[in-house]
Design an enzyme around this catalytic site. Structure first.
Site, PDB file in Angstrom:
ATOM      1  N   GLY A  21       0.686  -1.166  -0.194  1.00  8.68           N
ATOM      2  CA  GLY A  21      -0.184  -0.048  -0.134  1.00  8.68           C
ATOM      3  C   GLY A  21       0.909   1.337   0.161  1.00  8.68           C
ATOM      4  O   GLY A  21       0.615   2.152   0.701  1.00  8.68           O
ATOM      5  N   ALA A  22       2.075   1.286  -0.695  1.00 11.12           N
ATOM      6  CA  ALA A  22       2.683   2.292  -0.871  1.00 11.12           C
ATOM      7  C   ALA A  22       2.682   3.427  -1.951  1.00 11.12           C
ATOM      8  O   ALA A  22       3.287   4.364  -2.225  1.00 11.12           O
ATOM      9  CB  ALA A  22       4.094   1.912  -0.684  1.00 11.12           C
ATOM     10  N   SER A  23       1.528   3.270  -2.659  1.00 11.54           N
ATOM     11  CA  SER A  23       1.318   4.275  -3.790  1.00 11.54           C
ATOM     12  C   SER A  23       0.657   5.317  -3.081  1.00 11.54           C
ATOM     13  O   SER A  23       0.784   6.553  -4.153  1.00 11.54           O
ATOM     14  CB  SER A  23       0.313   3.651  -4.717  1.00 11.54           C
ATOM     15  OG  SER A  23      -0.828   3.257  -4.383  1.00 11.54           O
ATOM     16  N   VAL A  70      -2.483  -7.815  -2.027  1.00  8.38           N
ATOM     17  CA  VAL A  70      -2.243  -8.529  -0.747  1.00  8.38           C
ATOM     18  C   VAL A  70      -3.222  -9.596  -0.642  1.00  8.38           C
ATOM     19  O   VAL A  70      -3.180 -10.486   0.179  1.00  8.38           O
ATOM     20  CB  VAL A  70      -2.045  -7.434   0.328  1.00  8.38           C
ATOM     21  CG1 VAL A  70      -1.055  -6.524   0.135  1.00  8.38           C
ATOM     22  CG2 VAL A  70      -3.557  -6.856   0.624  1.00  8.38           C
ATOM     23  N   SER A  91      -4.970   0.228  13.567  1.00  5.49           N
ATOM     24  CA  SER A  91      -5.991   1.264  13.598  1.00  5.49           C
ATOM     25  C   SER A  91      -6.436   1.526  15.084  1.00  5.49           C
ATOM     26  O   SER A  91      -6.552   0.473  15.649  1.00  5.49           O
ATOM     27  CB  SER A  91      -7.140   1.308  12.758  1.00  5.49           C
ATOM     28  OG  SER A  91      -8.063   2.250  12.781  1.00  5.49           O
ATOM     29  N   TYR A 146     -14.702  -3.056   8.919  1.00  4.24           N
ATOM     30  CA  TYR A 146     -13.008  -2.563   9.154  1.00  4.24           C
ATOM     31  C   TYR A 146     -12.757  -2.688  10.444  1.00  4.24           C
ATOM     32  O   TYR A 146     -11.668  -3.166  10.622  1.00  4.24           O
ATOM     33  CB  TYR A 146     -13.168  -1.192   8.513  1.00  4.24           C
ATOM     34  CG  TYR A 146     -11.995  -0.287   8.935  1.00  4.24           C
ATOM     35  CD1 TYR A 146     -10.971  -0.421   8.126  1.00  4.24           C
ATOM     36  CD2 TYR A 146     -11.613   0.608   9.959  1.00  4.24           C
ATOM     37  CE1 TYR A 146      -9.561   0.166   7.975  1.00  4.24           C
ATOM     38  CE2 TYR A 146     -10.455   1.164  10.049  1.00  4.24           C
ATOM     39  CZ  TYR A 146      -9.398   1.036   9.106  1.00  4.24           C
ATOM     40  OH  TYR A 146      -8.432   1.701   9.386  1.00  4.24           O
ATOM     41  N   ALA A 156     -13.632  -5.183  12.813  1.00  3.58           N
ATOM     42  CA  ALA A 156     -13.326  -6.385  12.914  1.00  3.58           C
ATOM     43  C   ALA A 156     -11.769  -6.771  12.163  1.00  3.58           C
ATOM     44  O   ALA A 156     -11.199  -7.564  12.725  1.00  3.58           O
ATOM     45  CB  ALA A 156     -14.291  -7.314  12.416  1.00  3.58           C
ATOM     46  N   LYS A 204      -9.463  -4.795  11.769  1.00  2.00           N
ATOM     47  CA  LYS A 204      -8.063  -4.164  12.243  1.00  2.00           C
ATOM     48  C   LYS A 204      -8.056  -4.789  13.668  1.00  2.00           C
ATOM     49  O   LYS A 204      -6.788  -4.680  14.265  1.00  2.00           O
ATOM     50  CB  LYS A 204      -8.432  -2.545  12.365  1.00  2.00           C
ATOM     51  CG  LYS A 204      -8.395  -1.754  11.139  1.00  2.00           C
ATOM     52  CD  LYS A 204      -7.011  -1.620  10.664  1.00  2.00           C
ATOM     53  CE  LYS A 204      -6.725  -1.966   9.033  1.00  2.00           C
ATOM     54  NZ  LYS A 204      -5.642  -1.768   8.763  1.00  2.00           N
ATOM     55  N   ILE A 264      -5.443  10.123  10.158  1.00  2.00           N
ATOM     56  CA  ILE A 264      -4.351  10.481   9.621  1.00  2.00           C
ATOM     57  C   ILE A 264      -4.693  11.202   8.122  1.00  2.00           C
ATOM     58  O   ILE A 264      -5.578  10.507   7.595  1.00  2.00           O
ATOM     59  CB  ILE A 264      -3.319   9.179   9.129  1.00  2.00           C
ATOM     60  CG1 ILE A 264      -3.064   8.786  10.508  1.00  2.00           C
ATOM     61  CG2 ILE A 264      -1.973  10.080   8.700  1.00  2.00           C
ATOM     62  CD1 ILE A 264      -2.534   9.553  11.679  1.00  2.00           C
TER      63      ILE A 264
HETATM   64  P1  NAP Z   1      -4.978   5.177   1.451  1.00  2.00           P
HETATM   65  O1  NAP Z   1      -4.558   6.469   1.143  1.00  2.00           O
HETATM   66  O2  NAP Z   1      -6.286   4.720   0.505  1.00  2.00           O
HETATM   67  O3  NAP Z   1      -3.932   4.033   0.713  1.00  2.00           O
HETATM   68  C1  NAP Z   1      -4.130   2.882   0.746  1.00  2.00           C
HETATM   69  C2  NAP Z   1      -3.028   2.054  -0.155  1.00  2.00           C
HETATM   70  O4  NAP Z   1      -3.105   0.820  -0.058  1.00  2.00           O
HETATM   71  C3  NAP Z   1      -2.732   2.537  -1.573  1.00  2.00           C
HETATM   72  O5  NAP Z   1      -1.486   2.477  -1.983  1.00  2.00           O
HETATM   73  C4  NAP Z   1      -3.587   1.189  -2.139  1.00  2.00           C
HETATM   74  O6  NAP Z   1      -3.201   1.245  -3.575  1.00  2.00           O
HETATM   75  C5  NAP Z   1      -3.167   0.170  -1.334  1.00  2.00           C
HETATM   76  N1  NAP Z   1      -3.987  -0.988  -1.447  1.00  2.00           N
HETATM   77  C6  NAP Z   1      -5.407  -1.018  -1.323  1.00  2.00           C
HETATM   78  N2  NAP Z   1      -5.761  -2.273  -1.273  1.00  2.00           N
HETATM   79  C7  NAP Z   1      -4.663  -2.930  -1.734  1.00  2.00           C
HETATM   80  C8  NAP Z   1      -4.517  -4.625  -2.331  1.00  2.00           C
HETATM   81  N3  NAP Z   1      -5.536  -5.193  -1.991  1.00  2.00           N
HETATM   82  N4  NAP Z   1      -3.432  -5.073  -2.814  1.00  2.00           N
HETATM   83  C9  NAP Z   1      -2.340  -3.976  -2.570  1.00  2.00           C
HETATM   84  N5  NAP Z   1      -2.573  -2.637  -2.212  1.00  2.00           N
HETATM   85  C10 NAP Z   1      -3.873  -2.447  -1.965  1.00  2.00           C
HETATM   86  O7  NAP Z   1      -5.215   4.625   2.732  1.00  2.00           O
HETATM   87  P2  NAP Z   1      -4.375   5.186   3.966  1.00  2.00           P
HETATM   88  O8  NAP Z   1      -5.011   6.312   4.795  1.00  2.00           O
HETATM   89  O9  NAP Z   1      -2.888   5.522   3.791  1.00  2.00           O
HETATM   90  O10 NAP Z   1      -4.294   3.773   4.933  1.00  2.00           O
HETATM   91  C11 NAP Z   1      -3.271   2.874   4.902  1.00  2.00           C
HETATM   92  C12 NAP Z   1      -3.304   1.872   6.372  1.00  2.00           C
HETATM   93  O11 NAP Z   1      -3.386   2.791   7.277  1.00  2.00           O
HETATM   94  C13 NAP Z   1      -4.601   0.940   5.854  1.00  2.00           C
HETATM   95  O12 NAP Z   1      -4.336  -0.438   6.585  1.00  2.00           O
HETATM   96  C14 NAP Z   1      -5.441   1.648   6.867  1.00  2.00           C
HETATM   97  O13 NAP Z   1      -6.606   0.803   7.263  1.00  2.00           O
HETATM   98  C15 NAP Z   1      -4.767   2.113   7.847  1.00  2.00           C
HETATM   99  N6  NAP Z   1      -5.103   3.451   8.891  1.00  2.00           N
HETATM  100  C16 NAP Z   1      -5.493   4.351   8.165  1.00  2.00           C
HETATM  101  C17 NAP Z   1      -5.816   5.626   9.070  1.00  2.00           C
HETATM  102  C18 NAP Z   1      -6.158   7.278   8.324  1.00  2.00           C
HETATM  103  O14 NAP Z   1      -6.768   7.996   9.142  1.00  2.00           O
HETATM  104  N7  NAP Z   1      -5.761   7.283   7.083  1.00  2.00           N
HETATM  105  C19 NAP Z   1      -6.373   5.192  10.403  1.00  2.00           C
HETATM  106  C20 NAP Z   1      -6.152   4.213  10.782  1.00  2.00           C
HETATM  107  C21 NAP Z   1      -5.639   3.226  10.019  1.00  2.00           C
HETATM  108  P3  NAP Z   1      -4.113   0.181  -4.852  1.00  2.00           P
HETATM  109  O15 NAP Z   1      -5.470   0.751  -4.451  1.00  2.00           O
HETATM  110  O16 NAP Z   1      -3.722   0.820  -6.009  1.00  2.00           O
HETATM  111  O17 NAP Z   1      -3.651  -1.001  -4.607  1.00  2.00           O
END
Ligand code: NAP
Length: 257
Positions: A14-16, A65, A143, A157, A159, A161, A190
């Site tokens: 998820g690094a994009s 993934v 999370s 979600y 469940a 996490k 975030i």
């Molecule tokens: P984001 O901006 O939507 O980025 C998600 C990343 O995951 C993207 O690079 C996406 O790329 C990749 N991804 C999604 N499904 C995938 C799959 N099946 N295989 C490979 N890559 C996949 O999300 P984020 O806010 O950075 O969240 C990242 C993580 O932090 C998540 O696990 C989320 O639950 C956790 N988190 C976020 C927050 C917040 O407030 N932002 C809070 C708590 C926890 P593609 O769609 O191109 O695959």
């Protein structure tokens, strides 16, 4: 100052975008060789070009993934391109919303397949390659939502996490004889591309409930992940770190308004 991770091979799923991109940027900035994983090729390549433009060593792997074949290919690519796998950051995740009444079984399955089964598959695929000399590291992005708090629309979600932490605790015991540590960061709200899709109203409400009165940055999470990945964190395993500006602390919202 933490021991250098220069030259270490790091996989970030998820690094994009968002937190994963932030982790990739911080780790590449510290001299690690980063394999950035995501499904969307254009966004993935773009993220890697940014890392390289900043002087980092990085490559893109188009991976999902939730697919075992894809995760095996991801691990092979890291070994072939970067000489092994020292650190795995399991970060890919999705957070669509649906009330329990509206939620379809398919929507439930998709969230669990990516967030929870994806955690298992990415760890399982990388495990044979992680070093057994005390330097092997796994860092999960969980999370606060699920393990500590609840939020309408996120039963699936939450469940997933909370499930990651159940996985973490037994994995830590199983991996300990191999001297591999596994820990989790637990972000609050975030500022990421994915979170932006939830809308300004959502964020406004969240900021009100955060004692530090702002959303977190992706770097706030990345530096916590960097600590878990460091040599200094070698005696820490099966643990979690909340990074949320104090959001889970108030007994009453009125106390901080
Ligand atoms: P984001 O901006 O939507 O980025 C998600 C990343 O995951 C993207 O690079 C996406 O790329 C990749 N991804 C999604 N499904 C995938 C799959 N099946 N295989 C490979 N890559 C996949 O999300 P984020 O806010 O950075 O969240 C990242 C993580 O932090 C998540 O696990 C989320 O639950 C956790 N988190 C976020 C927050 C917040 O407030 N932002 C809070 C708590 C926890 P593609 O769609 O191109 O695959």
């Amino acid at each position: 100052m933490l021991t250098s991770i220069e030259g270490k091979s790091v996989i970030v799923t998820g690094a994009s975008k968002g937190i994963g991109k932030g982790i990739a940027r911080v780790f590449a900035g510290k001299g690690a060789k980063v394999l950035a994983v995501a499904r969307n090729k254009e966004a993935g390549n773009e993220a890697v070009e940014e890392l390289k433009a900043a002087g980092g060593t990085a490559a893109y792997f188009q991976g999902d993934v939730s697919s075992w074949e894809s995760m095996q290919a991801m691990a092979r690519t890291a070994v072939d391109s970067h000489g092994g796998i020292d650190i795995l950051c399991v970060n890919a995740g999705i957070f669509p919303t649906a009330s329990l009444v509206e939620m379809s079984p398919e929507a439930w399955d998709e969230v669990l397949a990516i967030n929870l089964k994806g955690t298992f598959l990415s760890v399982k695929a990388c495990l044979p390659h992680l070093p057994r000399d005390g330097s092997g590291r796994i860092v999960l992005t969980s999370s606060i939502t699920g393990p500590i708090t609840g939020s309408p629309g996120w039963t699936h979600y939450g469940a997933s996490k909370a499930g990651q932490l159940g996985f973490l605790r037994t994995a830590a015991i199983e991996l300990a004889p191999h001297k591999i540590t596994i820990n989790a960061v637990m972000p609050g709200n975030i500022a990421t591309e994915g979170a932006e899709d939830l809308g300004p109203d959502f964020h406004g409400k969240m900021v009100e409930s955060i004692p530090l009165k702002k959303l977190g940055s992706v770097e706030d999470i990345a530096y916590a992940a960097l600590f878990f990945a460091s040599g200094e964190a070698g005696y820490i395993t099966g643990q979690t770190l909340v990074i949320d500006g104090g959001q889970v602390l108030p007994e009453s919202l009125g106390a901080i308004l």
